[in-house]
Structure formats: structure tokens, C-alpha cells
Scaffold this motif. Structure first.
Motif, PDB file in Angstrom:
ATOM      1  N   HIS A   1       0.891  -1.161   0.000  1.00 57.43           N
ATOM      2  CA  HIS A   1       0.000   0.000   0.000  1.00 57.43           C
ATOM      3  C   HIS A   1       0.928   1.210   0.000  1.00 57.43           C
ATOM      4  O   HIS A   1       1.735   1.369   0.929  1.00 57.43           O
TER       5      HIS A   1
ATOM      6  N   SER B   1       2.136   5.408  -1.014  1.00 57.54           N
ATOM      7  CA  SER B   1       1.951   6.812  -1.363  1.00 57.54           C
ATOM      8  C   SER B   1       3.185   7.262  -2.132  1.00 57.54           C
ATOM      9  O   SER B   1       4.275   7.394  -1.551  1.00 57.54           O
TER      10      SER B   1
ATOM     11  N   SER C   1      -8.809  -2.446  -7.131  1.00 55.69           N
ATOM     12  CA  SER C   1     -10.203  -2.114  -7.381  1.00 55.69           C
ATOM     13  C   SER C   1     -10.419  -1.711  -8.847  1.00 55.69           C
ATOM     14  O   SER C   1      -9.746  -2.229  -9.742  1.00 55.69           O
TER      15      SER C   1
ATOM     16  N   ASP D   1     -11.715   1.873 -11.318  1.00 59.88           N
ATOM     17  CA  ASP D   1     -12.140   3.271 -11.322  1.00 59.88           C
ATOM     18  C   ASP D   1     -13.572   3.457 -11.808  1.00 59.88           C
ATOM     19  O   ASP D   1     -14.165   4.521 -11.593  1.00 59.88           O
TER      20      ASP D   1
ATOM     21  N   GLU E   1     -21.135   2.024  -5.349  1.00 62.00           N
ATOM     22  CA  GLU E   1     -21.986   2.994  -4.652  1.00 62.00           C
ATOM     23  C   GLU E   1     -23.312   3.193  -5.383  1.00 62.00           C
ATOM     24  O   GLU E   1     -24.361   3.370  -4.748  1.00 62.00           O
TER      25      GLU E   1
ATOM     26  N   TYR F   1      -8.649   2.106  -9.095  1.00 60.34           N
ATOM     27  CA  TYR F   1      -9.261   3.145  -8.278  1.00 60.34           C
ATOM     28  C   TYR F   1      -8.171   4.042  -7.697  1.00 60.34           C
ATOM     29  O   TYR F   1      -7.319   3.577  -6.926  1.00 60.34           O
ATOM     30  N   PRO F   2      -8.157   5.336  -8.050  1.00 55.95           N
ATOM     31  CA  PRO F   2      -7.054   6.199  -7.612  1.00 55.95           C
ATOM     32  C   PRO F   2      -6.984   6.398  -6.115  1.00 55.95           C
ATOM     33  O   PRO F   2      -5.910   6.710  -5.571  1.00 55.95           O
ATOM     34  N   GLY F   3      -8.089   6.207  -5.412  1.00 52.67           N
ATOM     35  CA  GLY F   3      -8.088   6.390  -3.970  1.00 52.67           C
ATOM     36  C   GLY F   3      -7.224   5.400  -3.220  1.00 52.67           C
ATOM     37  O   GLY F   3      -6.899   5.620  -2.056  1.00 52.67           O
ATOM     38  N   PHE F   4      -6.841   4.302  -3.873  1.00 49.82           N
ATOM     39  CA  PHE F   4      -5.985   3.307  -3.229  1.00 49.82           C
ATOM     40  C   PHE F   4      -4.522   3.478  -3.611  1.00 49.82           C
ATOM     41  O   PHE F   4      -3.697   2.614  -3.321  1.00 49.82           O
ATOM     42  N   GLY F   5      -4.182   4.591  -4.238  1.00 52.62           N
ATOM     43  CA  GLY F   5      -2.796   4.878  -4.556  1.00 52.62           C
ATOM     44  C   GLY F   5      -2.497   4.804  -6.045  1.00 52.62           C
ATOM     45  O   GLY F   5      -2.913   3.864  -6.724  1.00 52.62           O
TER      46      GLY F   5
ATOM     47  N   ALA G   1      -5.071   1.623   5.656  1.00 54.22           N
ATOM     48  CA  ALA G   1      -4.943   1.056   4.314  1.00 54.22           C
ATOM     49  C   ALA G   1      -4.723  -0.448   4.315  1.00 54.22           C
ATOM     50  O   ALA G   1      -4.649  -1.056   3.253  1.00 54.22           O
TER      51      ALA G   1
ATOM     52  N   ASN H   1     -16.891  -1.240   4.331  1.00 53.61           N
ATOM     53  CA  ASN H   1     -16.885   0.161   4.754  1.00 53.61           C
ATOM     54  C   ASN H   1     -17.316   0.332   6.207  1.00 53.61           C
ATOM     55  O   ASN H   1     -17.311   1.456   6.721  1.00 53.61           O
TER      56      ASN H   1
END
Length: 280
Positions: free
Chosen positions: A31, A33, A66, A68, A73, A100-104, A171, A214
Motif C-alpha cells: 500500500h 503513497s 479495485s 475506477d 456505490e 481506483y485512484p483512492g488506493f494509490g 490502508a 466500509n
């Protein structure tokens, strides 16, 4: 080691990873950054290369990527798409789908690696590179995102390690497996629908039911409050030894996945369920 204008090099990052404790042959879930790592000659592809170098030749790299365009949802529980929206929504294709950009941002570079293998679960898609890649990601169907038989289950079974490369404690995706197997009453479940390709290459919508990653319990689904993953990880780092250090400019932690899962199952059952009744 740094290169031009202070940028880190692939070889320097590899040495940092060895200093943290990664070893050849490791199966590691990362995970990351990229911003925390800092400037690297060759960019994100060099970061992926350094990770693979550090665990070569028999190691395997795993990431939660994931999708994008996941309609999770939009179809969650009683939500529905219009006929026009369903018709226009692309089907998930592991060979071409985005991440999915939220996971890096690093995930996009892991997926496009020529040796990457990607699982068939659209929303919980995993990607892996290395000798164990196919065995980790195969057979990942909607309705079993993180539980027994999932890539996370196999990852724990082979003694995987979790690397937080500048990423926060919340994460740690493998703890969703602990949530799934812990003997805790009242765990939240959700339904959702995903567009996938059938055997003939046609788009079909598949509805599935799964545990709510979630917020596995109501108290962990409060906006602005720590979820179960973060809550357990805070307890773990306070009580259990683990490796920490820097890779590039990033503060990093390295964990043993089986120990993480055992700890998480024990804590969730102590706090909310029946101690010792879960798997793991």
C-alpha cells in the motif's frame, strides 16, 4: 542513493527496502503513497521495479487495485441505475480496466506491468506479479471479496507480508479478511451489482451479497470515526513488534500478515463477539 537533482534511484530504493526487512522470496502486499516516497528516477515504474528487485527472484508482489468505474456505490443495497445508465456502463475487463485512484497511484503501474495478473472481482480487484501471482488472484468472484477462498485468504496462507510504503494504518486491506472470518454477531452485509463479461464476451450484470468493508459493525461505519481496520491497527502497532523505517522519503512499516490477522480476529472477538471462535 540519489541521482540527478536529488532524485532517488531504483537501486537505492531496493536497498532501503532490504534495510526495512524485505527479503528475496517474500510475498508482499503493498500500500503506497508515491508522494511520500519522493522524486524517483524513472518515476513510478522504477518504484515497482525496486519492489520486485527486493523480493526477486521468487517473490510475488500483490496490490488491491479495485476499479475506477466500479458501480458499487451506484448499486449499493436498494440503489438502482436507469436502463440507459446500465446500458452505457462498461463491463469490467481485467485486461483493460483502470484502477481506483483512492488506493494509490502506484496501483496503475503495477497493473500495467507485463507480468501482472489481475483478479476477476471488479470492485475488490487484486493484481499480482511473480511466481505465485496466478494462484493468488484466480477465482475471485463477486460475493467473496475478502473472505475464505479469496486472494487475501491465499495471501495469508502463504505467509504474506504487508508493506505500508508511506501509506496510513487504515490502508491495511488484509484486515478485511479478519473481519470476514471473526465470530462477531451482527456483521453488516451489503448487496451490489457489477457488469462483467460472460464466456461469450457479452456484458452481463451480476448481483452479489458480501460483508460491508466500509463498516463491518454499525459503530465502525460512523463518518469521521476510525473504522475497524484503523482501530485494530492502532492497537497492533502499540502492542506488537514490527519493522519500521524509511524507503526514499516515505515512513514505512512492514507487518507479518498471519500475525496481523490472528491479532485482529482475537481483538474483534474480544470486543464484539466470542473469543476463540473465529478462523485464524
Amino acid at each position: 542513493m540519489t541521482g540527478e537533482a536529488g532524485a532517488r534511484t531504483r537501486a537505492g530504493l531496493m536497498r532501503d527496502l532490504w534495510g526495512l526487512g524485505l527479503r528475496p522470496g517474500d510475498v508482499v502486499m503493498v500500500h503506497a503513497s508515491l508522494r511520500a516516497v519522493g522524486s524517483v528516477e524513472g518515476g513510478p515504474d522504477a518504484v515497482v521495479g525496486a519492489l520486485l528487485d527486493a523480493i526477486a527472484p521468487q517473490g510475488t508482489l500483490l496490490a488491491y487495485v479495485s476499479w475506477d468505474r466500479s458501480p458499487y456505490e451506484e448499486t449499493l443495497n436498494s440503489r438502482t441505475l436507469t436502463v440507459q445508465e446500465r446500458d452505457a456502463w462498461p463491463a469490467f475487463d481485467p485486461a483493460t480496466a483502470g484502477t481506483y485512484p483512492g488506493f494509490g497511484a502506484l496501483n496503475a503501474f503495477i497493473v500495467r506491468h507485463p507480468d501482472a495478473r489481475r483478479s476477476d472481482h471488479p470492485d475488490a480487484s487484486m493484481a499480482a506479479i511473480g511466481p505465485l501471482a496466478e494462484g493468488l488472484v484466480a477465482g475471485h468472484a463477486p460475493g467473496n471479496a475478502f473472505g475464505p477462498g479469496s486472494p487475501l485468504d491465499r495471501f495469508v496462507a502463504v505467509g504474506g507480508r504487508v508493506l505500508l510504503l508511506g501509506a496510513p494504518l487504515d490502508a491495511v486491506t488484509v484486515l478485511h479478511y479478519a473481519e470476514a472470518v471473526a465470530a462477531v454477531p451482527g456483521k453488516r452485509r451489503v448487496t451490489y451489482a457489477m457488469p462483467v463479461l460472460d464466456a461469450d464476451g457479452r456484458k452481463v450484470w451480476v448481483r452479489a451479497e458480501d460483508y460491508d468493508s466500509n463498516g463491518i459493525l454499525d459503530q465502525y461505519a460512523v463518518p469521521g470515526q476510525p473504522d475497524a481496520v484503523e482501530t485494530v491497527m492502532r492497537a497492533y502497532v502499540a502492542e506488537r513488534p514490527h519493522r519500521s523505517g524509511r524507503v526514499g522519503d516515505a515512513p514505512c512499516r512492514l507487518f507479518e500478515a498471519p500475525d496481523l490477522v490472528r491479532f485482529a480476529v482475537d481483538r474483534l472477538e474480544r470486543w464484539h463477539g466470542t473469543p476463540g471462535a473465529g478462523a485464524g
